[in-house]
Structures are given as C-alpha cells and as structure tokens.
Design a protein around this motif. Sequence first.
Motif: not given
Length: 263
Positions: A53-58, A242-252
Amino acid sequence: MKTQINIAKLTIAAAAVFLSTFNPKNSMAQTAPAVKNIVIVHGAFADASGWEGVYRILKKDGYNVTLVQNPLTSLNDDVAATNRALEKQDGPAVLVGHSWGGSVITEAGVSPKVASLVYVAAFAPEVGQSTLDVYQSGPALAKNGILPADKNGLVYFDKALFHECFAADLTEAKADFMFDSQQPIVGSSFVAPLTQAAWKTKPTYGIVATMDKAINPELERAMYKRAGAVVTEVKGSHVIFISQAAAVARVIEAAAKNGSEKK
C-alpha cells in the motif's frame, strides 16, 4: 561568452532583484536535487509484501522504491542486505524501518547514500545497545506475543496473540494470513549490540503507532525523543504501515522533501 552586466546603471530596486536572483545560496537551493529514492526495511515476523500500500502511493507520487527482503538471520546479515539495496540507488535515499527494521536502519543508515531515516513503530537503539536492551528499558506490555526461541533458534509470534497484539486494526482473516506467512527471526539477532547509530547524524522521523501492542508506544516516544526525531503520532496497530498506509507515506515523503541536514 559571459554576459557583462553593469549594475551601476540599474535602479536600486532592479539591482536588489538581480542580486537576489543570482545569490549563490539561492541558486544552490533551487538546483539541489530532491531525494527520489526510498528504501524500506521490514521487521520480524513479516516480509516486505505488507508494504504494498505504501509502495503504490510512493510510486504514484514519483518516487523510486526498493523493498529489502531481510533474511532475518542476524543483525549483520540484515544490515548487509540493506547496504546492498542502498548501493544500487542512483542517488541519496530515505531509509525506512519498521519494528526490528529500526535496529537495522540504525546500523545501516550511516551509509553515505542515506539522506534521512524514518522509524515506523520501530526500535532505535543507541550504540552498544541491543534490540532486547531497548525493549526491556521501556514500560512492560500487558501481553507479550514473542515466543521463546525454538530448537532451531528461531523466534515466532504467538498465534493466540497475533491478531490482538500485532495486527489489531486489520481483519481477522488478514491477521490469520499474516500469521501463517510470518517470517521467523533468529533469536540471537535481538541480543546483538549495535556499533553505529545513524540517527545521531542523519535527519530522523518517527511514527508512533498509538495502538501498538507489540512495542509500547511510550517506548517509541522515548526512543524518538532521544534520537531528536520529528515525531508523528498515528492511531493504529503495530502494522500501521498496512492499516494507515497514506499517513505513513506522508511522513516518508516529508523526509524526502526536507533535506539532509541534521537539525
């Protein structure tokens, strides 16, 4: 041929604009390359596939993303796997670690390829500390799902506690799948002392998973404070990526955009 500009003939206002435009510091800031490479290091009892999920956002946002598949056989082996991934990058990278992966990036993050660090519900030991040392330094959890090492020296997460303590905000079916596909870690990995602490010199970001029942959120806060990290608190379980992929991606992405100088 260099263009000759007679500043004396410009108005004061025009000269000010000219000097501002050609100020070397401004010019350097405008041409400094953005960090486009992200290297992600998973934790114990899981593998890199959970980061899809994070991968796809990034990727959608234009980043180059590498997912390290840790062997989970020792600290040195996991650091070596991470360093191999870093060596392949064509420029600076943000190095991201989850849980046990935080210990790995703490050691591997001294690489000159690393621009900044992101800890996601992760350990951030000091030089000379092991992951177990850090774990035991914080408030005890009500339950501990980490089982003793088996006859082969491998450590698993308890099936009875996997959903509640590891992946509470995922469905039971998803948690069952993750349990059945979990990657055990060689127990001696947890007692290996670190010889480097990249957070001392690299810009550092930390995500506290406020519902974490695998690493105490209070311990996460304490580690990130010691590391001088920019901290973001997100409501989620230990598998918040996994559960908060968008929030994690924002920090990255914030780590990628905010430079490479430790404040």
